[in-house]
Design a protein around this motif. Structure first.
Motif: not given
Ligand code: SIN
Length: 325
Positions: A68, A139, A200
């Motif tokens: 993150s 993130n 991701t």
């Protein structure tokens, strides 16, 4: 044998770095001859500097890694002044040594469509080979809808970037959606020259002894071998639905993985998380690819999308007698 194309962009081979896993390449050039890779993709660049998320922001998981980072970077002005000339140097060295150079793709991130547009204009003017538009970083949301979780937002952002970009534009897609094909189609509809699939998968790790998540922001993006089969499936599904080229990303760490992606329909493949443990891996994969393709008498172009032609078995229905039992 290894040559491939991403639309109008020709590559000496299908191996590129994945954004955010290899800096700009400059940091990794001591480990291998980067002039031999097909391309380098920069860490995401934003309009203004970003400090990134508070630590801890990275943790190893079985067969992968959660991050993150929060798009930490020094902003476009710094990148163009300091980092871009270094990437150009790597490419020039490659050309001098091998008669071919890695293509330089710049990954751009924005909080608004206007951010993407400004970045696309700046980097087009700088003469980059292509843009990878990061519509999918998990993130940095802060409650906002991620561009690549919504077909309408995806199409809108890509269309706006295409209006100013003078170089090919690849939209980087999120796997954290119900239907990635709808998002890929929206990118194509917006005029994207290709898509990168996938970013991701959202995940989480909890330290039960401390009774709290390991990552300071709770969740992070999972990468590495654990997500490879998911990425292969998504590349395959996208390849069946769109005509634009696919740049695959997701857990590839060998020439075998690269060829699997190519058979699923990818034109080129990014190597990411695996380079944290072996920063010379990309060049080793290029060598292994040459050996495998020679051994099997085939080429990247011939293998591209080969698995799409294979008929899939139908779903078998229960026989009535078995249902009754
Ligand atoms: C990050 O910087 O948080 C990762 C970038 C991404 O997943 O797109």
């Amino acid at each position: 044998m290894l040559a491939t194309e991403l639309g109008s962009l020709s590559l000496s081979n299908p191996v590129l770095s994945a954004s955010g896993t290899f800096g700009s390449g400059w940091e990794g050039r001591q480990f291998s001859d980067l002039g031999r890779v097909g391309g380098l993709v920069s860490k995401t660049v934003t309009l203004r500097p970003r400090p990134g998320n508070p630590p801890p922001r990275i943790v190893e998981t079985p067969s992968g890694m959660l991050n993150s980072i929060g798009l930490e970077n020094k902003g476009v002005d710094y990148f163009l002044a300091e980092t871009w000339p270094r990437m150009q140097q790597i490419a020039a060295d490659g050309l001098a040594a091998h008669g071919a150079r890695p293509r330089l793709l710049i990954n751009i991130g924005g909080e608004s469509v206007d951010d993407f547009v400004q970045l696309a204009a700046r980097f087009s003017a700088a003469g980059v080979d292509a843009l990878e538009v990061n519509l999918s970083c998990p993130n940095v949301q802060e409650g906002k809808l991620l561009f690549s979780t919504d077909p309408r937002l995806t199409e809108q952002a890509v269309r706006a970037v295409k209006q100013v970009a003078t170089v090919p534009v690849f939209a980087k897609l999120s796997p954290n959606v119900t239907d990635v094909v709808a998002i890929a189609r929206a990118a194509e509809q917006g005029g994207a020259d290709g898509v990168t699939a996938i970013n991701t998968l959202i995940g989480m790790k909890i330290d039960w002894r401390k009774r709290r998540p390991v990552i300071a922001r709770g969740i992070g993006g999972l990468s590495g071998p654990a997500i490879h089969p998911v990425a292969v499936r998504m590349v395959y599904e996208i390849a069946r639905a769109v005509r634009i080229p696919i740049l695959a990303a997701g857990g590839a760490r060998s020439a075998e993985d690269v060829l699997e992606f190519v058979c699923a329909g990818a034109s080129a493949v990014q190597i990411g998380t695996a380079m944290f443990t072996d920063p010379a891996l990309m060049v080793a994969i290029v060598d292994d690819l040459r050996q495998l393709l020679t051994g099997h008498g085939t080429t990247i172009r011939e293998l591209r999308g080969a698995a799409l032609a294979h008929p899939l078995a139908p779903v078998l229905a229960c026989k009535p007698a078995e249902v009754a039992r």
